[in-house]
Structures are given as structure tokens and as C-alpha cells.
Motif scaffolding. Structure first.
Motif: not given
Ligand SMILES: [Zn+2]
Length: 54
Positions: A16-21, A32-38
Motif C-alpha cells: 500500500v502506498c502510504a501517501e494515497c493508500n 513508485k507510486c509513493e515516490n510520485w505522490c510524495r
Molecule cells: Zn500513491
């Protein structure tokens, strides 16, 4: 610092991406998602299209 969260559902492991869940089967995509979201404070459809829906 937030990190990709590992969860187990129906005996399968998801990340789970901690930023967008958004939840992913692949840890690399979740990271990758988390890096992008951050960085961008938004979601990238090229990444979130791999998200798993429960
Ligand atoms: Zn994300």
C-alpha cells in the motif's frame, strides 16, 4: 518518513502506498507510486492503473 505498507488479504500479500493508500500486488509499483505522490502530491494514472481494487 512514511513507507510502503505490507498487507495480507485473502492469503495474498499486497503493498500500500502510504501517501494515497492505493494498493498494489507489486512492491516496486507501490514504491513508485509513493515516490510520485510524495513529489507531486497527486496520483499518476500510469501508476494507479495497476492498483488493486477490493
Ligand atoms: Zn500513491
Amino acid at each position: 518518513m512514511k513507507m510502503v505498507k505490507k498487507i495480507t488479504k485473502n492469503k495474498k500479500t499486497y503493498y500500500v502506498c502510504a501517501e494515497c493508500n492505493f494498493t498494489y500486488k507489486d512492491k516496486k509499483i507501490a514504491a513508485k507510486c509513493e515516490n510520485w505522490c510524495r513529489k507531486h502530491h497527486s496520483c499518476n494514472v500510469e501508476i494507479t492503473k495497476y492498483a488493486v481494487k477490493f
